[in-house]
Scaffold this motif. Structure first.
Motif, PDB file in Angstrom:
ATOM      1  N   GLU A 185     -23.340  -3.011  15.035  1.00 19.26           N
ATOM      2  CA  GLU A 185     -22.879  -1.737  15.835  1.00 19.26           C
ATOM      3  C   GLU A 185     -23.147  -0.693  15.388  1.00 19.26           C
ATOM      4  O   GLU A 185     -23.478  -0.183  14.436  1.00 19.26           O
ATOM      5  CB  GLU A 185     -20.963  -1.910  15.588  1.00 19.26           C
ATOM      6  CG  GLU A 185     -20.261  -0.885  16.306  1.00 19.26           C
ATOM      7  CD  GLU A 185     -18.711  -0.873  15.883  1.00 19.26           C
ATOM      8  OE1 GLU A 185     -18.363   0.042  15.566  1.00 19.26           O
ATOM      9  OE2 GLU A 185     -18.175  -1.702  15.888  1.00 19.26           O
ATOM     10  N   ARG A 186     -23.324   0.304  16.628  1.00 14.46           N
ATOM     11  CA  ARG A 186     -24.115   1.578  16.426  1.00 14.46           C
ATOM     12  C   ARG A 186     -23.161   2.768  16.921  1.00 14.46           C
ATOM     13  O   ARG A 186     -22.821   3.435  16.120  1.00 14.46           O
ATOM     14  CB  ARG A 186     -25.407   1.621  17.161  1.00 14.46           C
ATOM     15  CG  ARG A 186     -26.306   0.765  16.595  1.00 14.46           C
ATOM     16  CD  ARG A 186     -27.786   0.919  17.364  1.00 14.46           C
ATOM     17  NE  ARG A 186     -27.321   0.232  18.836  1.00 14.46           N
ATOM     18  CZ  ARG A 186     -27.613  -1.119  18.832  1.00 14.46           C
ATOM     19  NH1 ARG A 186     -27.870  -2.069  18.036  1.00 14.46           N
ATOM     20  NH2 ARG A 186     -27.553  -1.586  20.201  1.00 14.46           N
ATOM     21  N   THR A 187     -22.678   2.726  18.032  1.00 17.77           N
ATOM     22  CA  THR A 187     -21.464   3.535  18.458  1.00 17.77           C
ATOM     23  C   THR A 187     -20.566   2.708  19.276  1.00 17.77           C
ATOM     24  O   THR A 187     -20.844   1.685  20.019  1.00 17.77           O
ATOM     25  CB  THR A 187     -22.241   4.646  19.664  1.00 17.77           C
ATOM     26  OG1 THR A 187     -23.265   5.410  18.923  1.00 17.77           O
ATOM     27  CG2 THR A 187     -21.042   5.513  20.302  1.00 17.77           C
ATOM     28  N   ASN A 188     -19.225   2.875  18.961  1.00 18.46           N
ATOM     29  CA  ASN A 188     -18.153   2.114  19.438  1.00 18.46           C
ATOM     30  C   ASN A 188     -18.032   2.468  20.630  1.00 18.46           C
ATOM     31  O   ASN A 188     -18.354   3.521  21.323  1.00 18.46           O
ATOM     32  CB  ASN A 188     -17.139   1.809  18.392  1.00 18.46           C
ATOM     33  CG  ASN A 188     -16.185   3.028  18.417  1.00 18.46           C
ATOM     34  OD1 ASN A 188     -16.337   4.200  19.117  1.00 18.46           O
ATOM     35  ND2 ASN A 188     -15.666   3.157  17.371  1.00 18.46           N
ATOM     36  N   GLU A 189     -16.972   1.545  21.542  1.00 15.31           N
ATOM     37  CA  GLU A 189     -16.656   2.037  22.909  1.00 15.31           C
ATOM     38  C   GLU A 189     -15.964   3.634  23.055  1.00 15.31           C
ATOM     39  O   GLU A 189     -15.889   4.114  24.042  1.00 15.31           O
ATOM     40  CB  GLU A 189     -15.668   0.969  23.462  1.00 15.31           C
ATOM     41  CG  GLU A 189     -16.413  -0.279  23.487  1.00 15.31           C
ATOM     42  CD  GLU A 189     -15.448  -1.506  24.402  1.00 15.31           C
ATOM     43  OE1 GLU A 189     -14.413  -1.241  24.477  1.00 15.31           O
ATOM     44  OE2 GLU A 189     -15.829  -2.599  24.288  1.00 15.31           O
ATOM     45  N   ALA A 190     -15.202   3.828  22.054  1.00 14.71           N
ATOM     46  CA  ALA A 190     -14.903   5.132  22.122  1.00 14.71           C
ATOM     47  C   ALA A 190     -15.690   6.350  21.722  1.00 14.71           C
ATOM     48  O   ALA A 190     -15.286   7.428  21.551  1.00 14.71           O
ATOM     49  CB  ALA A 190     -13.406   5.154  20.970  1.00 14.71           C
ATOM     50  N   GLY A 191     -17.002   6.010  21.629  1.00 14.78           N
ATOM     51  CA  GLY A 191     -17.950   7.107  21.357  1.00 14.78           C
ATOM     52  C   GLY A 191     -18.180   7.385  19.942  1.00 14.78           C
ATOM     53  O   GLY A 191     -18.847   8.521  19.680  1.00 14.78           O
ATOM     54  N   LYS A 192     -17.588   6.624  18.910  1.00 12.71           N
ATOM     55  CA  LYS A 192     -17.771   7.090  17.609  1.00 12.71           C
ATOM     56  C   LYS A 192     -18.964   6.283  16.990  1.00 12.71           C
ATOM     57  O   LYS A 192     -18.976   5.005  16.899  1.00 12.71           O
ATOM     58  CB  LYS A 192     -16.238   6.691  16.800  1.00 12.71           C
ATOM     59  CG  LYS A 192     -16.532   7.083  15.482  1.00 12.71           C
ATOM     60  CD  LYS A 192     -15.056   6.660  14.725  1.00 12.71           C
ATOM     61  CE  LYS A 192     -15.165   6.965  13.145  1.00 12.71           C
ATOM     62  NZ  LYS A 192     -15.322   5.608  12.476  1.00 12.71           N
ATOM     63  N   ALA A 193     -19.807   7.037  16.488  1.00 11.15           N
ATOM     64  CA  ALA A 193     -20.925   6.339  15.708  1.00 11.15           C
ATOM     65  C   ALA A 193     -20.514   5.708  14.231  1.00 11.15           C
ATOM     66  O   ALA A 193     -19.837   6.248  13.689  1.00 11.15           O
ATOM     67  CB  ALA A 193     -22.238   7.489  15.440  1.00 11.15           C
ATOM     68  N   SER A 194     -21.174   4.695  14.197  1.00 16.83           N
ATOM     69  CA  SER A 194     -21.202   4.287  12.762  1.00 16.83           C
ATOM     70  C   SER A 194     -21.776   5.092  11.717  1.00 16.83           C
ATOM     71  O   SER A 194     -22.787   5.781  12.070  1.00 16.83           O
ATOM     72  CB  SER A 194     -21.970   2.991  12.928  1.00 16.83           C
ATOM     73  OG  SER A 194     -21.948   2.337  11.543  1.00 16.83           O
ATOM     74  N   SER A 195     -21.199   4.988  10.469  1.00 11.99           N
ATOM     75  CA  SER A 195     -21.860   5.993   9.357  1.00 11.99           C
ATOM     76  C   SER A 195     -22.917   5.326   8.946  1.00 11.99           C
ATOM     77  O   SER A 195     -23.864   5.944   8.097  1.00 11.99           O
ATOM     78  CB  SER A 195     -20.690   6.002   8.285  1.00 11.99           C
ATOM     79  OG  SER A 195     -20.363   4.699   7.760  1.00 11.99           O
TER      80      SER A 195
END
Length: 196
Positions: A135-145
């Motif tokens: 997972e890099r960017t979730n469906e809500a548009g939040k990037a993984s740290s």
């Protein structure tokens, strides 16, 4: 440093043997990692991986979780892709912000960052490829740290990178996080061992 490109079951020590060398090995890995660590801007840190860093990581995971053969299979599947294959550099990129609220806001503003990591060698730019199935960017548009990336180099780029006077920059070209850092010579020399 080992230049192997894959960890196998035969490379892994049993836990008792690993415990005997763990303290010394941890010190060696800490020294190995120093030139492989690069800050880019205020929050991003690139950790360039290699066989030795992944060997250590797998052993530490096995030591902590004590999952035996089944766990070993999973660890090899997870960490082998992070060992450079000879024509690439591989990095774990971490966005490190201690304040939870600030970190959440920041990561919500950099969705898609996985497509904006760049390596520039004497003006020749390479955009990183993100690791598959992570997972890099979730469906809500939040990037993984935490991001796992590969810089694929051509033969000509490898030749340029290996020159002692090469000007190498590592950067992030995201609209909300645009920063570049020149790779110090000690780091360029260390990373040059990962490519052939």
């Amino acid at each position: 440093m080992t230049t192997k490109t894959e960890l196998t079951k035969e490379d892994i020590l049993d836990l008792a043997a690993y415990e005997e060398i763990r303290i010394q090995r941890r010190a060696e890995i800490a020294e190995l990692k120093k030139p492989r660590r690069l800050s880019v801007g205020p929050y991003a840190t690139f950790y360039f991986e290699c066989y030795d860093t992944m060997w250590y990581q797998v052993h530490e995971m096995l030591r902590i979780e004590k999952g035996g053969e089944e766990q070993l299979k999973d660890e090899l599947l997870a960490y082998n892709p992070l060992i450079p294959n000879g024509n690439e550099l591989v990095a774990t990129v971490m966005f490190e912000i201690d304040d939870t609220d600030k970190r959440h806001l920041f990561l919500s503003d950099i969705g898609g960052v996985e497509n904006s990591f760049v390596l520039e060698i004497d003006g020749d730019s390479i955009t990183a490829t993100p690791e598959d199935d992570v997972e890099r960017t979730n469906e809500a548009g939040k990037a993984s740290s935490v991001q796992f990336i590969h810089f694929q180099l051509s033969d000509a780029q490898i030749t340029k990178f290996k020159k002692a006077d090469a000007r190498v920059m590592v950067g992030i070209n995201h609209p909300n996080y645009g920063h570049m850092t020149i790779l110090p010579e000690v780091s360029r020399a260390a990373l040059a061992q990962d490519i052939q």
